[in-house]
Design a protein around this motif. Structure first.
Motif, PDB file in Angstrom:
ATOM      1  N   GLN A  62       0.826  -1.208   0.000  1.00  0.00           N
ATOM      2  CA  GLN A  62       0.000   0.000   0.000  1.00  0.00           C
ATOM      3  C   GLN A  62       0.863   1.262   0.000  1.00  0.00           C
ATOM      4  OE1 GLN A  62      -2.574   0.434   3.416  1.00  0.00           O
ATOM      5  NE2 GLN A  62      -4.089   1.528   2.229  1.00  0.00           N
ATOM      6  N   ARG A  63       1.964   1.227   0.743  1.00  0.00           N
ATOM      7  CA  ARG A  63       2.859   2.392   0.781  1.00  0.00           C
ATOM      8  C   ARG A  63       3.551   2.585  -0.567  1.00  0.00           C
ATOM      9  NH1 ARG A  63       5.189   2.706   6.573  1.00  0.00           N
ATOM     10  NH2 ARG A  63       3.378   2.078   7.756  1.00  0.00           N
ATOM     11  N   THR A  64       3.945   1.471  -1.172  1.00  0.00           N
ATOM     12  CA  THR A  64       4.611   1.560  -2.482  1.00  0.00           C
ATOM     13  C   THR A  64       3.646   2.132  -3.524  1.00  0.00           C
ATOM     14  OG1 THR A  64       5.797  -0.438  -1.838  1.00  0.00           O
ATOM     15  CG2 THR A  64       6.023   0.257  -4.111  1.00  0.00           C
ATOM     16  N   LEU A  65       2.399   1.673  -3.477  1.00  0.00           N
ATOM     17  CA  LEU A  65       1.395   2.168  -4.429  1.00  0.00           C
ATOM     18  C   LEU A  65       1.029   3.634  -4.180  1.00  0.00           C
ATOM     19  CD1 LEU A  65      -0.997  -0.925  -4.594  1.00  0.00           C
ATOM     20  CD2 LEU A  65       0.662  -0.202  -6.312  1.00  0.00           C
ATOM     21  N   ALA A  66       1.344   4.149  -2.977  1.00  0.00           N
ATOM     22  CA  ALA A  66       1.051   5.552  -2.665  1.00  0.00           C
ATOM     23  C   ALA A  66       2.088   6.499  -3.267  1.00  0.00           C
ATOM     24  CB  ALA A  66       0.996   5.741  -1.147  1.00  0.00           C
ATOM     25  N   ALA A  67       3.181   5.955  -3.817  1.00  0.00           N
ATOM     26  CA  ALA A  67       4.207   6.793  -4.452  1.00  0.00           C
ATOM     27  C   ALA A  67       3.633   7.467  -5.698  1.00  0.00           C
ATOM     28  CB  ALA A  67       5.419   5.938  -4.818  1.00  0.00           C
ATOM     29  N   PRO A  68       4.106   8.683  -6.040  1.00  0.00           N
ATOM     30  CA  PRO A  68       3.551   9.396  -7.199  1.00  0.00           C
ATOM     31  C   PRO A  68       3.856   8.732  -8.547  1.00  0.00           C
ATOM     32  CG  PRO A  68       5.401  10.616  -6.264  1.00  0.00           C
ATOM     33  CD  PRO A  68       5.098   9.509  -5.314  1.00  0.00           C
ATOM     34  N   ASP A  69       4.974   7.977  -8.623  1.00  0.00           N
ATOM     35  CA  ASP A  69       5.308   7.300  -9.881  1.00  0.00           C
ATOM     36  C   ASP A  69       6.246   6.123  -9.586  1.00  0.00           C
ATOM     37  OD1 ASP A  69       8.023   8.376  -9.727  1.00  0.00           O
ATOM     38  OD2 ASP A  69       7.128  10.277 -10.339  1.00  0.00           O
TER      39      ASP A  69
END
Length: 340
Positions: free
Chosen positions: A127-134
């Motif tokens: 979930q944290r990785t997917l929250a990155a802008p790109d």
């Protein structure tokens, strides 16, 4: 289920031990205060609150850990006496194959299974990785996190060895909190305790946020596809409350698995992670892998892991004496992960 047995109960128990050692609080009072405070800011703040608090708490935790390591080794008499006074086995990562907890075969072939599950498929991390802008930011952050993960060898393992020399009679679970309480000056002690509790609350808040997302998106939304945004938020908040209560109810059983929280955590993860790691790896590397095979693997692996989990609890408590089940329950947990 995995979150209740590993992350929630372990973080709450560890936080309660810190409060008991430093403030003298009853362990249940500490557990309830910790979980209510964390639940409140997670329920009302969402993922943004979780990530911002994590970011700030990381500096306190790492700084306090470095400071405590330096003081502990100094109090032992410096690095030379520290190394001479410690059991040589403490500095050896290559344990014998008969080591009860961390045999070299288990570390080499079993521990990566746990790591693959946690770092590549755990909702809290994903979930944290997917929250990155790109993708570029996600990759850089992940590599940076890998470097940060090397730090505990120096700021947790080394002071742990020093603590065993300074406080030989203290229980393993209370060693770090005892060192903070006994070795640090008052102002710094408050900061490090804040860092410890912050790290535990950070872990808890992440679990609450991730698990409520799983419950809402994978279960509630399928049951009620037309549910409004407000209804989904309410369902997430309710699921967090259920998780909190379940985690609290599990606390009395933790000691039946091991007298060390770290060993308890690793062993439970060894019973949960192998089927997920297998599905993830084969899904990436084998073109013939399919949905039916994946779901059968997850169900069969979960059942075998659950039997081991219950059998170990029963064997340690003296409820189970049937030899085949006792033998199943006493295979080293990392070796079990390889077999599973």
């Amino acid at each position: 289920i995995a979150y209740i047995f590993t992350k929630i109960s372990v973080a709450v128990y560890a936080g309660a031990l810190v409060l008991q050692t430093i403030l003298g609080w009853n362990i249940w009072v500490g557990a309830i205060v910790l979980i209510v405070a964390t639940g409140a800011y997670t329920v009302f703040g969402g993922l943004r609150a979780v990530i911002y608090t994590d970011f700030l708490q990381a500096f306190i935790l790492i700084g306090g850990g470095i400071f405590l390591t330096a003081i502990a080794i100094t109090d032992v008499g410096g690095f030379g006496p520290f190394v001479q006074g410690a059991d040589p086995e403490f500095f050896n990562l290559w344990k014998s194959i008969n080591h009860p907890e961390f045999p070299w075969t288990g570390i080499l072939f079993g521990a990566p299974i746990l790591g693959l599950w946690y770092w590549c498929t755990d909702q809290m991390i994903v979930q944290r990785t997917l929250a990155a802008p790109d993708i570029e930011n996600a990759r850089r952050s992940t590599i940076f996190a890998g470097f940060l993960k090397l730090i505990p060898v120096f700021i947790l393992v080394l002071p742990g060895i020093a603590g065993r020399e300074l406080f030989p009679d203290v229980a393993p679970n209370q060693m770090y909190a005892t060192m903070v309480n006994e070795l640090l000056p008052t102002g710094i002690k408050g900061l490090v305790v804040a860092g410890l509790l912050a790290a535990l609350m950070s872990s808890l808040s992440s679990v609450f946020n991730s698990s409520s997302t799983l419950v809402v998106m994978d279960f509630y939304k399928r049951w009620r596809p037309d549910a409004s945004e407000r209804e989904l938020v309410r369902a997430g908040q309710l699921s967090t409350i259920v998780l909190v209560i379940s985690g609290l109810l599990w606390l009395p059983f933790i000691g039946l698995m091991s007298d060390q929280l770290y060993v308890y955590l690793q062993s439970v993860q060894a019973y949960i992670s192998p089927p997920i790691a297998a599905v993830f790896l084969l899904g990436l590397l084998w073109k013939r892998a399919n949905g039916r095979g994946a779901i059968n693997t997850l169900i069969a692996g979960f059942i075998l892991g659950a039997i081991r989990f219950i059998a170990e609890l029963g064997t340690n408590a003296g409820w189970i004496t049937w030899r085949p089940l006792v033998a199943y329950a006493t295979i080293n947990f990392l070796h079990f992960a390889i077999l599973l």
